[in-house]
Design an enzyme around this catalytic site. Structure first.
Site, PDB file in Angstrom:
ATOM      1  N   TYR A 113      -1.854  -1.532  -6.994  1.00  0.00           N
ATOM      2  CA  TYR A 113      -1.141  -2.708  -7.489  1.00  0.00           C
ATOM      3  C   TYR A 113      -0.511  -2.375  -8.835  1.00  0.00           C
ATOM      4  CZ  TYR A 113      -3.819  -5.327  -3.980  1.00  0.00           C
ATOM      5  OH  TYR A 113      -4.369  -5.784  -2.815  1.00  0.00           O
ATOM      6  N   PHE A 156      -6.271  -2.054  -1.851  1.00  0.00           N
ATOM      7  CA  PHE A 156      -6.331  -3.486  -1.531  1.00  0.00           C
ATOM      8  C   PHE A 156      -7.239  -4.289  -2.462  1.00  0.00           C
ATOM      9  CE2 PHE A 156      -5.096  -1.566   2.569  1.00  0.00           C
ATOM     10  CZ  PHE A 156      -3.918  -2.267   2.798  1.00  0.00           C
ATOM     11  N   ASP A 196      -0.063   2.435  -2.395  1.00  0.00           N
ATOM     12  CA  ASP A 196      -0.221   2.802  -3.800  1.00  0.00           C
ATOM     13  C   ASP A 196      -0.882   1.645  -4.531  1.00  0.00           C
ATOM     14  OD1 ASP A 196       1.946   1.059  -3.792  1.00  0.00           O
ATOM     15  OD2 ASP A 196       3.195   2.270  -5.122  1.00  0.00           O
TER      16      ASP A 196
END
Length: 226
Positions: free
Chosen positions: A68, A79, A66
């Site tokens: 940040y 990422f 999911d």
């Protein structure tokens, strides 16, 4: 949903978005925002992975869990963080493996848009999260939407690479028909998180293995430098 589906993904997602599950998701997100909760990423960025990587252009799928959940971090690509934001620990480890695997110097920023524009679908399982609450939107309906995206890639006659880092990505892949039929390359390893990277992520060489497979199947390799 308030997001506009990119044209190449509409045939895949329109039937899903017409489902009761998707309507519940949209209503629930609106209610959360109306209640004053901060949701990441902001509206307009939640389908960024699909916008930058049209279905017909996908060569590689990297699955995240999911977004940040800190201010300014989420940008709609798993990422990745915008330039100017500190590179998160998992991405630091991805860069370490990139350097070890291909000799590419570690980038100084976390914006992975250049990968997405070359056909790397950077897709989280859930596309939103509440500020400060990791995993808070899991199980709310995003799975049906992101499963459909992955299944559409797996169903194409063109071979693709699926990079599955960690148990969440690997569990998602098990739900996708045709993913492991031998036509596509599936690369699995532990998650690049500092908690697990030393259990087999480091040394897994996902970047060189991906490019070797693409080249062997007549597809242009990814330039992983950023």
């Amino acid at each position: 949903m308030a997001e506009t589906i990119p044209d190449s993904w509409k045939p895949v997602l329109d039937p899903v978005l017409d489902s009761e599950e998707a309507r519940r998701l949209g209503g629930w997100l609106r209610a959360e925002e109306d209640a004053g909760k901060t949701i990441y990423p902001a509206r307009g960025c939640r389908l960024r992975a699909l916008e930058l990587t049209p279905l017909e252009a996908v060569k590689v799928v990297i699955l995240g869990q999911d977004p940040y959940h800190g201010p300014g971090q989420a940008m709609g690509l798993c990422f990745a963080v915008p330039e100017g934001v500190k590179v998160p620990p998992s991405l630091v480890n991805i860069y370490k493996e990139l350097e070890s695997d291909l000799g590419i110097p570690r980038p100084t920023h976390g914006d992975l848009s250049a990968w997405a524009r070359q056909g790397v679908l950077l897709l989280n399982n859930a596309l939103t999260v509440e500020a400060g609450q990791a995993g808070s939107h899991a199980g709310r309906g995003w799975d049906a939407i992101t499963d459909a995206c992955v299944a559409a890639v797996a169903a194409r006659p063109t071979p693709s690479v699926f990079i599955l880092w960690g148990s969440h990505a690997q569990a998602k892949a098990k739900r996708i028909p045709g993913l492991r039929d031998g036509r596509n390359l599936v690369i699995e390893s532990p998650h690049p998180s500092p908690l697990s990277a030393h259990r087999g992520f480091f040394g897994s060489k996902p970047f060189s293995r991906t490019n070797a497979f693409l080249a062997a199947n007549g597809r242009q390799a990814i330039d992983w430098a950023l």
